[in-house]
Scaffold this motif. Structure first.
Motif, PDB file in Angstrom:
ATOM      1  N   LYS A 108       0.829  -1.201   0.000  1.00  0.00           N
ATOM      2  CA  LYS A 108       0.000   0.000   0.000  1.00  0.00           C
ATOM      3  C   LYS A 108       0.867   1.256   0.000  1.00  0.00           C
ATOM      4  CE  LYS A 108      -3.727  -2.386   2.416  1.00  0.00           C
ATOM      5  NZ  LYS A 108      -4.579  -2.454   3.626  1.00  0.00           N
ATOM      6  N   MET A 109       2.172   1.055   0.243  1.00  0.00           N
ATOM      7  CA  MET A 109       3.157   2.140   0.191  1.00  0.00           C
ATOM      8  C   MET A 109       4.532   1.505   0.129  1.00  0.00           C
ATOM      9  SD  MET A 109       5.636   3.673   2.243  1.00  0.00           S
ATOM     10  CE  MET A 109       5.153   3.229   3.912  1.00  0.00           C
ATOM     11  N   ILE A 110       5.420   2.042  -0.732  1.00  0.00           N
ATOM     12  CA  ILE A 110       6.797   1.570  -0.826  1.00  0.00           C
ATOM     13  C   ILE A 110       7.729   2.762  -0.654  1.00  0.00           C
ATOM     14  CG2 ILE A 110       8.560   0.549  -2.327  1.00  0.00           C
ATOM     15  CD1 ILE A 110       6.394  -1.084  -3.678  1.00  0.00           C
ATOM     16  N   THR A 111       8.730   2.594   0.212  1.00  0.00           N
ATOM     17  CA  THR A 111       9.753   3.629   0.330  1.00  0.00           C
ATOM     18  C   THR A 111      10.874   3.364  -0.675  1.00  0.00           C
ATOM     19  OG1 THR A 111      10.751   2.366   2.151  1.00  0.00           O
ATOM     20  CG2 THR A 111       9.277   4.185   2.747  1.00  0.00           C
ATOM     21  N   TYR A 112      11.470   2.189  -0.594  1.00  0.00           N
ATOM     22  CA  TYR A 112      12.417   1.737  -1.619  1.00  0.00           C
ATOM     23  C   TYR A 112      12.613   0.232  -1.469  1.00  0.00           C
ATOM     24  CZ  TYR A 112      16.178   1.881   1.957  1.00  0.00           C
ATOM     25  OH  TYR A 112      16.960   1.688   3.074  1.00  0.00           O
ATOM     26  N   SER A 113      13.133  -0.398  -2.500  1.00  0.00           N
ATOM     27  CA  SER A 113      13.363  -1.850  -2.523  1.00  0.00           C
ATOM     28  C   SER A 113      12.096  -2.570  -2.066  1.00  0.00           C
ATOM     29  CB  SER A 113      14.577  -2.199  -1.659  1.00  0.00           C
ATOM     30  OG  SER A 113      14.896  -3.573  -1.770  1.00  0.00           O
ATOM     31  N   ASN A 114      12.205  -3.430  -1.038  1.00  0.00           N
ATOM     32  CA  ASN A 114      11.028  -4.158  -0.553  1.00  0.00           C
ATOM     33  C   ASN A 114      10.512  -3.613   0.764  1.00  0.00           C
ATOM     34  OD1 ASN A 114      13.228  -5.107   0.928  1.00  0.00           O
ATOM     35  ND2 ASN A 114      12.392  -7.162   1.180  1.00  0.00           N
ATOM     36  N   LEU A 115      10.850  -2.371   1.077  1.00  0.00           N
ATOM     37  CA  LEU A 115      10.421  -1.741   2.324  1.00  0.00           C
ATOM     38  C   LEU A 115       9.127  -0.973   2.102  1.00  0.00           C
ATOM     39  CD1 LEU A 115      13.628  -2.045   2.677  1.00  0.00           C
ATOM     40  CD2 LEU A 115      13.374  -0.293   4.413  1.00  0.00           C
ATOM     41  N   GLY A 116       8.191  -1.160   3.013  1.00  0.00           N
ATOM     42  CA  GLY A 116       6.957  -0.392   2.927  1.00  0.00           C
ATOM     43  C   GLY A 116       5.824  -1.054   3.692  1.00  0.00           C
TER      44      GLY A 116
END
Length: 450
Positions: A216-224
């Motif tokens: 529902k939200m990604i900061t970068y790579s597989n984080l979120g």
């Protein structure tokens, strides 16, 4: 303290004094001597300390430095391994180097290599672990991400009452149950929007059913803010939240954590995560927001973390790179620069760097090729591989100079057509470059490193 421990401590401190007095150094050797005399010396040395262990793939050094800066606002001097000696003998040397605060609580914030956590916790019992992240890195040393995670979980299990502060945005940190209690920090700065991670991303399979995770939200790579559409696996509840990124540049960031505004004098999204992690530690110890604010605002760059060095009339920003996720974040940060810059890329594959350099092909250097970089210098043992990677990324028409000798790299930097230079370098390349810069007088003293 036993007679054996006392003798080992005396021998270790004596060797430390000798090395500092006559050779302006010390690092791991005093720890090796003390351990030889008493393998259990760390248990004696760390007694009566509040010990915080910082580990993970990326961000250990800066997160440790920020955590120390914040806790010192509340508790006075904090013991930390500022020389970057983050294995067992280096940790022993760290404790040998300092006296306890007589009238205050004693804190130790220790950066520890992922593979060394279990060895250190044989003797030292932390009360708090901080896990920054786990990314694919030096597979010849650590293996796949799940192997690395198991290493640090097994290390934490030896101090089962210690809380683990974990990055809640990373699915792997919610993949297995742990004996230690857990608390999570993460980002909640955007409205929900259905999306999936880039196809070339590690760690996006649900650990319960192996379905591809959605976000529902990604900061970068597989984080979120991840969840599995096929089962009930989802991001855990966050105890400490980043609410807003107010401004992010290539050199600084301002943001809101738990409704308090802070500023960090280092650029990039990945460094906001480091600040968030340090803030989570501070809140665990009930440090007031004004003291957190003062600790985060401390403007001193640590080894290779956007460290600014003046070479001639050129302003050079030195950045350590060691895996694709980290390099991608550095590239994203460089893209925020409002001024032109030249590029230096130093690639080594010594044991400490990781022998396998295939990771440069998993990075998004194509993003750099969209910028008007007028000249590039490549160096290091695998400079030819870096040159090829940059050409494939799209730097077909940009002059690229392959340079074998570091002194020649430094000389060429003085003649690049821009006032600013970004130097991207692997671990041993950073060490070698800084050593040469110290010898030439561009750096007056050494600083902390991984």
């Amino acid at each position: 303290m036993s007679i054996r421990s006392g003798f080992a401590t005396f021998a270790g401190k004596s060797s430390l004094w000798f090395l500092k007095t006559f050779f302006n150094g010390g690092s791991s050797l005093p720890g090796k001597i003390a351990l030889k005399l008493d393998p259990n010396i760390l248990a004696s040395l760390s007694k009566d300390y509040h010990v915080i262990v910082v580990t993970g793939t990326n961000g250990k050094t800066l997160t440790t430095a920020l955590t120390v800066n914040i806790l010192e606002q509340e508790f006075g001097d904090v013991l930390t391994n500022t020389t970057g000696a983050n294995m067992l003998q280096g940790i022993v040397s760290t404790f040998l180097s300092r006296k306890k605060n007589k009238n205050k609580e004693n804190f130790a914030v220790l950066e520890i290599d992922e593979a060394s956590v279990s060895k250190v916790t044989e003797f030292l019992k932390p009360e708090l672990f901080l896990f920054t992240n786990i990314f694919r890195d030096q597979m010849d040393r650590y293996g796949e991400i799940y192997t690395t995670y198991q290493l640090i979980v097994e290390g934490a299990k030896k101090a089962p009452e210690a809380t683990i502060l974990m990055n809640g945005d990373l699915p792997i940190f919610n993949s297995i149950n742990t004996e230690n209690p857990r608390e999570y920090f993460g980002f909640n700065h955007k409205s929900d929007e259905e999306q999936m991670a880039h196809y070339n991303t590690d760690g996006i399979l649900c650990p319960h059913c192996e379905h591809i995770l959605h976000y529902k939200m990604i900061t970068y790579s597989n984080l979120g803010k991840y969840y599995c559409p096929n089962c009930n696996f989802e991001r855990p509840e966050l105890k400490v939240e980043l609410n807003e990124v107010i401004e992010m540049t290539n050199t600084s960031s301002t943001f809101t954590i738990d409704q308090e505004d802070y500023k960090l004098e280092v650029g990039g999204m990945y460094n906001i995560y480091n600040a968030l992690a340090a803030t989570a530690v501070a809140k665990h110890y009930h440090v007031a927001p004004e003291k957190i604010r003062k600790g985060l605002a401390y403007d001193e760059k640590v080894f290779g973390r956007q460290e600014v060095i003046k070479i001639g009339d050129k302003k050079c920003t030195l950045v350590l790179v060691k895996n694709p996720v980290g390099l991608n974040q550095v590239v994203d940060t460089m893209k925020l620069a409002p001024y032109p810059f030249s590029l230096v890329a130093l690639l080594n594959n010594n044991y400490a760097d990781g022998i396998d350099i295939s990771w440069i092909w998993d990075s998004q250097l194509e993003e750099l090729a969209t910028l008007p970089i007028p000249t590039i210098i490549t160096g290091g043992i695998r400079r030819q591989d870096m040159t090829l990677r940059l050409k494939v990324a799209g730097f077909d028409d940009t002059p690229i100079s392959e340079t074998e000798v570091l002194t020649d790299v430094i000389d060429q930097i003085k003649n690049v057509p821009t006032d600013d230079v970004y130097i991207l370098a692997t671990y041993t390349a950073v060490l070698e470059l800084r050593k040469e810069l110290i010898q030439q007088g561009y750096i007056k003293e050494d600083v902390a490193h991984d």
